[in-house]
Design a protein around this motif. Sequence first.
Motif, PDB file in Angstrom:
ATOM      1  N   SER A   4     116.805 -64.754 106.266  1.00 40.57           N
ATOM      2  CA  SER A   4     117.468 -64.964 104.972  1.00 40.57           C
ATOM      3  C   SER A   4     118.850 -64.473 104.970  1.00 40.57           C
ATOM      4  CB  SER A   4     116.417 -64.502 103.991  1.00 40.57           C
ATOM      5  OG  SER A   4     116.169 -62.944 104.015  1.00 40.57           O
ATOM      6  N   GLY A   5     119.430 -64.646 103.813  1.00 44.77           N
ATOM      7  CA  GLY A   5     120.838 -64.267 103.427  1.00 44.77           C
ATOM      8  C   GLY A   5     121.936 -64.794 103.369  1.00 44.77           C
ATOM      9  N   VAL A   6     123.144 -64.160 103.592  1.00 48.77           N
ATOM     10  CA  VAL A   6     124.529 -64.775 103.075  1.00 48.77           C
ATOM     11  C   VAL A   6     124.902 -65.928 104.290  1.00 48.77           C
ATOM     12  CG1 VAL A   6     126.937 -64.512 102.430  1.00 48.77           C
ATOM     13  CG2 VAL A   6     125.158 -62.812 101.813  1.00 48.77           C
ATOM     14  N   MET A   7     125.418 -67.058 104.028  1.00 45.81           N
ATOM     15  CA  MET A   7     125.823 -67.945 104.609  1.00 45.81           C
ATOM     16  C   MET A   7     127.181 -68.825 104.138  1.00 45.81           C
ATOM     17  SD  MET A   7     123.121 -70.551 106.673  1.00 45.81           S
ATOM     18  CE  MET A   7     124.129 -71.361 107.614  1.00 45.81           C
ATOM     19  N   LEU A  16     128.386 -60.517 103.936  1.00 48.34           N
ATOM     20  CA  LEU A  16     129.397 -61.321 104.655  1.00 48.34           C
ATOM     21  C   LEU A  16     130.791 -61.313 103.865  1.00 48.34           C
ATOM     22  CD1 LEU A  16     129.941 -63.015 107.290  1.00 48.34           C
ATOM     23  CD2 LEU A  16     129.543 -64.961 105.636  1.00 48.34           C
ATOM     24  N   ALA A  17     131.714 -60.374 104.575  1.00 46.58           N
ATOM     25  CA  ALA A  17     133.096 -60.205 104.008  1.00 46.58           C
ATOM     26  C   ALA A  17     133.972 -60.956 105.119  1.00 46.58           C
ATOM     27  CB  ALA A  17     133.276 -58.692 103.805  1.00 46.58           C
ATOM     28  N   PHE A  18     135.082 -61.745 104.500  1.00 46.19           N
ATOM     29  CA  PHE A  18     135.873 -62.475 105.352  1.00 46.19           C
ATOM     30  C   PHE A  18     137.039 -62.664 104.525  1.00 46.19           C
ATOM     31  CE2 PHE A  18     132.996 -65.485 103.372  1.00 46.19           C
ATOM     32  CZ  PHE A  18     133.725 -66.609 103.113  1.00 46.19           C
ATOM     33  N   LYS A  19     138.392 -63.274 105.052  1.00 49.53           N
ATOM     34  CA  LYS A  19     139.472 -63.490 104.328  1.00 49.53           C
ATOM     35  C   LYS A  19     139.172 -65.082 104.110  1.00 49.53           C
ATOM     36  CE  LYS A  19     143.106 -60.710 106.205  1.00 49.53           C
ATOM     37  NZ  LYS A  19     144.613 -60.874 106.822  1.00 49.53           N
ATOM     38  N   HIS A  20     139.743 -65.373 102.908  1.00 49.76           N
ATOM     39  CA  HIS A  20     139.506 -66.697 102.517  1.00 49.76           C
ATOM     40  C   HIS A  20     140.589 -67.641 103.478  1.00 49.76           C
ATOM     41  CE1 HIS A  20     139.855 -70.520 100.171  1.00 49.76           C
ATOM     42  NE2 HIS A  20     139.007 -70.081  99.515  1.00 49.76           N
ATOM     43  N   PRO A  21     140.121 -68.730 103.963  1.00 47.94           N
ATOM     44  CA  PRO A  21     140.839 -69.604 104.916  1.00 47.94           C
ATOM     45  C   PRO A  21     141.933 -70.030 104.566  1.00 47.94           C
ATOM     46  CG  PRO A  21     138.667 -70.653 104.327  1.00 47.94           C
ATOM     47  CD  PRO A  21     138.496 -69.452 103.813  1.00 47.94           C
ATOM     48  N   SER A  22     142.163 -70.200 103.237  1.00 46.71           N
ATOM     49  CA  SER A  22     143.488 -70.873 102.747  1.00 46.71           C
ATOM     50  C   SER A  22     144.328 -70.000 102.025  1.00 46.71           C
ATOM     51  CB  SER A  22     143.047 -72.171 101.578  1.00 46.71           C
ATOM     52  OG  SER A  22     142.339 -73.006 102.036  1.00 46.71           O
ATOM     53  N   THR A  23     143.848 -69.047 101.185  1.00 47.78           N
ATOM     54  CA  THR A  23     144.460 -67.855 100.684  1.00 47.78           C
ATOM     55  C   THR A  23     144.820 -66.545 101.223  1.00 47.78           C
ATOM     56  OG1 THR A  23     142.639 -67.106  99.186  1.00 47.78           O
ATOM     57  CG2 THR A  23     143.746 -69.039  98.466  1.00 47.78           C
ATOM     58  N   ASP A  24     144.012 -66.321 102.122  1.00 46.01           N
ATOM     59  CA  ASP A  24     143.929 -64.916 102.928  1.00 46.01           C
ATOM     60  C   ASP A  24     143.237 -64.080 101.942  1.00 46.01           C
ATOM     61  OD1 ASP A  24     144.607 -65.524 105.526  1.00 46.01           O
ATOM     62  OD2 ASP A  24     146.708 -64.916 105.060  1.00 46.01           O
ATOM     63  N   GLN A  25     142.799 -64.453 100.833  1.00 42.24           N
ATOM     64  CA  GLN A  25     142.344 -63.338  99.772  1.00 42.24           C
ATOM     65  C   GLN A  25     140.913 -62.775 100.464  1.00 42.24           C
ATOM     66  OE1 GLN A  25     140.855 -65.197  96.246  1.00 42.24           O
ATOM     67  NE2 GLN A  25     139.916 -63.433  95.386  1.00 42.24           N
ATOM     68  N   PRO A  26     140.996 -61.411 100.207  1.00 45.35           N
ATOM     69  CA  PRO A  26     139.566 -60.861 100.860  1.00 45.35           C
ATOM     70  C   PRO A  26     138.206 -61.070  99.815  1.00 45.35           C
ATOM     71  CG  PRO A  26     141.004 -59.239  99.842  1.00 45.35           C
ATOM     72  CD  PRO A  26     141.714 -60.406  99.875  1.00 45.35           C
ATOM     73  N   LEU A  27     137.319 -61.604 100.493  1.00 47.84           N
ATOM     74  CA  LEU A  27     135.938 -62.368  99.771  1.00 47.84           C
ATOM     75  C   LEU A  27     134.873 -61.338 100.424  1.00 47.84           C
ATOM     76  CD1 LEU A  27     136.310 -65.977 100.099  1.00 47.84           C
ATOM     77  CD2 LEU A  27     136.856 -64.495  98.113  1.00 47.84           C
ATOM     78  N   LEU A  28     134.041 -60.940  99.438  1.00 46.92           N
ATOM     79  CA  LEU A  28     132.828 -60.284  99.842  1.00 46.92           C
ATOM     80  C   LEU A  28     131.587 -60.855  99.161  1.00 46.92           C
ATOM     81  CD1 LEU A  28     132.377 -56.474 100.707  1.00 46.92           C
ATOM     82  CD2 LEU A  28     130.972 -57.479  99.122  1.00 46.92           C
ATOM     83  N   PHE A  29     130.462 -60.800  99.812  1.00 49.74           N
ATOM     84  CA  PHE A  29     129.283 -61.592  99.353  1.00 49.74           C
ATOM     85  C   PHE A  29     127.982 -60.667  99.828  1.00 49.74           C
ATOM     86  CE2 PHE A  29     132.198 -64.997  99.808  1.00 49.74           C
ATOM     87  CZ  PHE A  29     132.430 -65.378  98.316  1.00 49.74           C
ATOM     88  N   LYS A  30     127.329 -60.379  98.802  1.00 49.08           N
ATOM     89  CA  LYS A  30     126.014 -59.847  99.253  1.00 49.08           C
ATOM     90  C   LYS A  30     124.919 -60.439  98.735  1.00 49.08           C
ATOM     91  CE  LYS A  30     127.848 -54.957  98.669  1.00 49.08           C
ATOM     92  NZ  LYS A  30     127.921 -53.666  97.947  1.00 49.08           N
ATOM     93  N   ALA A  31     123.605 -60.478  99.296  1.00 50.48           N
ATOM     94  CA  ALA A  31     122.420 -60.903  99.189  1.00 50.48           C
ATOM     95  C   ALA A  31     121.283 -59.587  99.030  1.00 50.48           C
ATOM     96  CB  ALA A  31     121.851 -61.965  99.931  1.00 50.48           C
ATOM     97  N   ASP A  32     120.887 -59.584  97.771  1.00 55.57           N
ATOM     98  CA  ASP A  32     119.769 -58.244  97.621  1.00 55.57           C
ATOM     99  C   ASP A  32     118.853 -58.216  98.893  1.00 55.57           C
ATOM    100  OD1 ASP A  32     121.171 -57.561  95.382  1.00 55.57           O
ATOM    101  OD2 ASP A  32     119.667 -58.593  93.956  1.00 55.57           O
TER     102      ASP A  32
END
Length: 302
Positions: A147-150, A276-292
Amino acid sequence: MSKKQQRANKKQEHSLIYIVKEQTELLPFLLEMMRNRSRNSVKSILTRGQVTIDDHIETKHNYSLHPGQTVTILKNKSAIKENALIGMSILFEDADIIVINKDAGLLSIATEKEKNQTAHHQLMEYVRLENPANRIFVVHRLDKDTSGVMVFAKSEKIKRILQNNWKSMVKERTYVALVEGEVTKTQGYISSWLKESKTHLMYSSQTKNDGLHAITHYKSIQTNKEFSLLEVQLETGRKNQIRVHMQDLGHPVVGDKKYGAKKKAIGRLGLHAKVLAFKHPSTDQPLLFKADVPKSFVNKSK
């Protein structure tokens, strides 16, 4: 109210939620709870993946239920169409990507046996509701029972950017693993070269360059005599890497018979993609997502 909250509320409206009071099997429990439906109708609800137990989709008629478990049933076909998504929820969506939290039991992509009941197919149907020309592209995968972030891409271009730069763009990829036995070391790492057998089983070699190099770091969260809950970080992303390395450690992932597990203590594989933490492919903005972390993992390792 955010889109995410609206979707969650809508899903609740179309779901039946029951708490198990006594030990029984899944099909008799469902027949008891849904007396207005025929046996065949209840069986088809099970087969279509509309039944979730705690934190995983369950389709087995004879699955053992225990007091305290939560059984959630997505009501009917119209509810499926309205919700569009079974076995997952959307964490984030914009013009380029969709990030989901996938339940254990849902395939990421189609197999020879199953074409429709997958995260990819459902998301394709979901984006086509807005525009029939819309498409979804697979960036990476999670095993059916993980399970989890995709993350999925909404165009071929974005998919290529993410896949071609995955190593540099992904800043954190953290899993939690419920494993068998008491892990006495508070932290450590496993390094080996992974190879695939003729029967498609991955295994470790300690001979340098004899396969694909894989490094897995782990840290103990909580442990008892029977089970340990580990936080696992991947330095490399190889097929079945965590599962093989936990077997190498002498503490196979719970429910992972393929890689040495003896117990099926939670009715699913004890592996969850937590961050899962990654740079946005268009804006380079850092993104971080969590699944409990699934409750069953926490409860077993207390």
